[in-house]
Motif scaffolding. Structure first.
Motif, PDB file in Angstrom:
ATOM      1  N   UNK A 260     -10.743   4.288  11.366  1.00  0.00           N
ATOM      2  CA  UNK A 260     -10.757   5.651  11.816  1.00  0.00           C
ATOM      3  C   UNK A 260      -9.364   6.065  12.507  1.00  0.00           C
ATOM      4  N   UNK A 261      -8.901   5.056  13.446  1.00  0.00           N
ATOM      5  CA  UNK A 261      -7.712   5.555  14.148  1.00  0.00           C
ATOM      6  C   UNK A 261      -6.400   5.581  13.206  1.00  0.00           C
ATOM      7  N   UNK A 262      -6.424   4.805  12.116  1.00  0.00           N
ATOM      8  CA  UNK A 262      -5.425   4.908  10.996  1.00  0.00           C
ATOM      9  C   UNK A 262      -5.516   6.284  10.438  1.00  0.00           C
TER      10      UNK A 262
ATOM     11  N   UNK B  23      -4.472   8.984  12.507  1.00  0.00           N
ATOM     12  CA  UNK B  23      -2.922   9.037  12.809  1.00  0.00           C
ATOM     13  C   UNK B  23      -2.425   9.553  11.674  1.00  0.00           C
ATOM     14  N   UNK B  24      -2.700   9.171  10.486  1.00  0.00           N
ATOM     15  CA  UNK B  24      -2.462   9.642   9.064  1.00  0.00           C
ATOM     16  C   UNK B  24      -2.322  11.060   8.940  1.00  0.00           C
ATOM     17  N   UNK B  25      -3.304  11.560   9.358  1.00  0.00           N
ATOM     18  CA  UNK B  25      -3.329  13.289   9.388  1.00  0.00           C
ATOM     19  C   UNK B  25      -2.479  13.862  10.374  1.00  0.00           C
ATOM     20  N   UNK B  26      -2.465  13.262  11.761  1.00  0.00           N
ATOM     21  CA  UNK B  26      -1.354  13.583  12.667  1.00  0.00           C
ATOM     22  C   UNK B  26       0.009  13.489  12.143  1.00  0.00           C
ATOM     23  N   UNK B  27       0.475  12.418  11.484  1.00  0.00           N
ATOM     24  CA  UNK B  27       1.707  12.275  10.802  1.00  0.00           C
ATOM     25  C   UNK B  27       1.834  13.404   9.707  1.00  0.00           C
TER      26      UNK B  27
ATOM     27  N   UNK C  12       4.983   5.823  14.926  1.00  0.00           N
ATOM     28  CA  UNK C  12       5.266   4.726  15.696  1.00  0.00           C
ATOM     29  C   UNK C  12       3.644   4.408  15.837  1.00  0.00           C
ATOM     30  N   UNK C  13       2.857   5.248  16.253  1.00  0.00           N
ATOM     31  CA  UNK C  13       1.474   4.842  16.722  1.00  0.00           C
ATOM     32  C   UNK C  13       0.741   4.539  15.315  1.00  0.00           C
ATOM     33  N   UNK C  14       0.998   5.266  14.350  1.00  0.00           N
ATOM     34  CA  UNK C  14       0.284   4.820  12.925  1.00  0.00           C
ATOM     35  C   UNK C  14       0.746   3.289  12.450  1.00  0.00           C
ATOM     36  N   UNK C  15       2.088   3.252  12.633  1.00  0.00           N
ATOM     37  CA  UNK C  15       2.568   2.044  12.314  1.00  0.00           C
ATOM     38  C   UNK C  15       1.979   0.626  13.198  1.00  0.00           C
TER      39      UNK C  15
ATOM     40  N   UNK D  26      -1.242   0.810  14.579  1.00  0.00           N
ATOM     41  CA  UNK D  26      -2.622   0.935  14.454  1.00  0.00           C
ATOM     42  C   UNK D  26      -2.831   0.094  13.247  1.00  0.00           C
ATOM     43  N   UNK D  27      -1.779   0.432  11.965  1.00  0.00           N
ATOM     44  CA  UNK D  27      -2.028  -0.249  10.781  1.00  0.00           C
ATOM     45  C   UNK D  27      -1.766  -1.795  10.918  1.00  0.00           C
ATOM     46  N   UNK D  28      -0.862  -2.346  11.660  1.00  0.00           N
ATOM     47  CA  UNK D  28      -0.493  -3.648  11.976  1.00  0.00           C
ATOM     48  C   UNK D  28      -1.623  -4.161  12.665  1.00  0.00           C
ATOM     49  N   UNK D  29      -2.284  -3.468  13.617  1.00  0.00           N
ATOM     50  CA  UNK D  29      -3.586  -4.168  14.248  1.00  0.00           C
ATOM     51  C   UNK D  29      -4.898  -4.237  13.173  1.00  0.00           C
ATOM     52  N   UNK D  30      -4.875  -3.228  12.343  1.00  0.00           N
ATOM     53  CA  UNK D  30      -5.962  -3.110  11.152  1.00  0.00           C
ATOM     54  C   UNK D  30      -5.635  -4.412  10.225  1.00  0.00           C
ATOM     55  N   UNK D  31      -4.437  -4.464   9.887  1.00  0.00           N
ATOM     56  CA  UNK D  31      -3.971  -5.635   9.036  1.00  0.00           C
ATOM     57  C   UNK D  31      -4.110  -7.089   9.758  1.00  0.00           C
ATOM     58  N   UNK D  32      -4.027  -7.014  11.096  1.00  0.00           N
ATOM     59  CA  UNK D  32      -4.410  -8.490  11.624  1.00  0.00           C
ATOM     60  C   UNK D  32      -5.870  -8.618  11.700  1.00  0.00           C
ATOM     61  N   UNK D  33      -6.473  -7.613  11.802  1.00  0.00           N
ATOM     62  CA  UNK D  33      -8.063  -7.657  11.830  1.00  0.00           C
ATOM     63  C   UNK D  33      -8.589  -8.027  10.666  1.00  0.00           C
ATOM     64  N   UNK D  34      -7.931  -7.602   9.484  1.00  0.00           N
ATOM     65  CA  UNK D  34      -8.504  -7.826   8.202  1.00  0.00           C
ATOM     66  C   UNK D  34      -8.007  -9.257   7.679  1.00  0.00           C
ATOM     67  N   UNK D  35      -7.067  -9.712   8.111  1.00  0.00           N
ATOM     68  CA  UNK D  35      -6.593 -11.069   8.135  1.00  0.00           C
ATOM     69  C   UNK D  35      -7.174 -12.061   8.691  1.00  0.00           C
ATOM     70  N   UNK D  36      -7.508 -11.737   9.985  1.00  0.00           N
ATOM     71  CA  UNK D  36      -8.504 -12.775  10.691  1.00  0.00           C
ATOM     72  C   UNK D  36     -10.024 -12.758  10.071  1.00  0.00           C
ATOM     73  N   UNK D  37     -10.265 -11.509   9.528  1.00  0.00           N
ATOM     74  CA  UNK D  37     -11.706 -11.410   8.763  1.00  0.00           C
ATOM     75  C   UNK D  37     -11.744 -12.410   7.715  1.00  0.00           C
ATOM     76  N   UNK D  38     -10.703 -12.160   6.784  1.00  0.00           N
ATOM     77  CA  UNK D  38     -10.425 -13.157   5.590  1.00  0.00           C
ATOM     78  C   UNK D  38     -10.578 -14.597   6.015  1.00  0.00           C
TER      79      UNK D  38
END
Length: 243
Positions: free
Chosen positions: A57-59, A62-66, A123-126, A128-140
Motif C-alpha cells: 500500500x505504501x509503495x 508513493x508511486x502516485x506521489x512521485x 527516495x521514500x519510494x526506493x 519502501x520498495x526495498x523493504x517490500x522486496x526484503x519481506x517478499x524474499x523472507x516470505x519465499x
C-alpha cells in the motif's frame, strides 16, 4: 471375588505393554518438534503477510506521489520553456519582457522546490520498495522452510503410524480370547489411571504406582488363589503376580 485364568492375567501385561507403547507413540506424534516449528513459521509468515500488505500500500501511495511530483515539475518546466521562448523573441514592451524575466525567476524557484519534493518522494519510494522486496524474499525463504519441515513432519508421522499399526496387531494377538471380565476391568482402570490399568508385582512393590505394599496387604495378595484378580491397595490397578 473376580477370577481369571493365571495365563490370561499374565498375558494382560502384554496387552498393557502394547497399550503403553501405543500411548507413548501417539504422544510423540502429537508433540513432534516439527509441529512447534510449523507453528512458529506460520506466525512469522503471518507477520510478513501483514508487512507486505502495508508496504505494498505504501509503495502504491508513493508511486502516485512521485508521478504527481513529476507532473508538477514537468508543468513548471513547460511554462518556463514558453516564457523563455517569448523572452528570447524580444517581442513585447520592455515592461512585458521584465515581467517575463521576473516570472521565470519565480518559476525556477518553484521548479527547484518541486524537484526537492520529487526527489524526496523517489527516495521514500526506493526505501519502501526495498523493504517490500526484503519481506517478499523472507516470505519465499520461509515458505521453502515450511515445505521442508512439513515433509519432515509427514515422514515422522508415517513412521509412527506404521509402528502403531504393528503395535495394534500385537495388542490384538495378546488380547485375543482373553477373559472378557478381566479385559473390561483393565480397560476401565487404564482409562482412570493415565493409560496403566495393570502392573506386575515385583519385590512387594506395585510397578504401576511404584509403591511398596504394607506387609498385611502383601501377604493377603500373595496368599490369594492364583486365579483371583488382585488389585494394588495403593492405586487400585490390577496386580499380576509371578510375571
Amino acid at each position: 471375588m473376580a477370577t481369571a485364568p493365571v495365563a490370561d492375567q499374565r498375558r494382560l501385561l502384554d496387552v498393557q505393554d502394547a497399550d503403553l507403547r501405543a500411548q507413548q507413540l501417539r504422544h510423540k506424534r502429537d508433540t513432534l518438534p516439527q509441529l512447534a516449528q510449523l507453528e512458529e513459521l506460520a506466525a512469522r509468515l503471518a507477520d510478513l503477510h501483514e508487512e507486505r500488505i502495508a508496504r505494498t500500500a505504501e509503495v502504491g501511495d508513493l508511486k502516485r506521489a512521485v508521478t504527481k511530483a513529476e507532473d508538477d515539475v514537468q508543468s513548471v518546466r513547460a511554462r518556463e520553456e514558453r516564457d523563455q521562448q517569448r523572452l528570447n523573441s524580444g517581442a513585447g514592451s520592455a515592461k512585458d519582457l521584465q515581467a517575463l524575466q521576473g516570472e521565470l525567476e519565480v518559476l525556477a524557484k518553484r521548479r527547484s522546490d518541486l524537484e526537492d519534493v520529487e526527489l524526496e518522494a523517489m527516495e521514500r519510494l526506493e526505501a519502501a520498495e526495498a523493504t517490500l522486496a526484503s519481506a517478499t524474499e523472507q516470505t519465499e525463504a520461509l515458505e521453502t522452510q515450511v515445505a521442508e519441515v512439513t515433509a519432515d513432519r509427514d515422514a515422522a508421522v508415517r513412521e509412527i503410524d506404521e509402528q502403531l499399526v504393528a503395535i495394534h496387531d500385537e495388542r490384538g494377538t495378546a488380547a485375543r480370547d482373553l477373559d472378557a471380565a478381566l479385559l473390561a476391568l483393565y480397560d476401565k482402570l487404564r482409562e482412570q489411571h493415565g493409560g496403566v490399568g495393570a502392573a506386575s508385582l515385583v519385590g512387594g512393590a506395585c510397578q504401576g504406582c511404584h509403591m511398596t505394599l504394607n506387609a498385611g496387604d502383601l501377604a493377603a495378595i500373595l496368599n490369594a488363589p492364583a486365579d483371583q484378580i488382585v488389585r494394588c491397595e495403593e492405586c487400585g490397578r490390577i496386580l499380576v503376580r509371578g510375571a
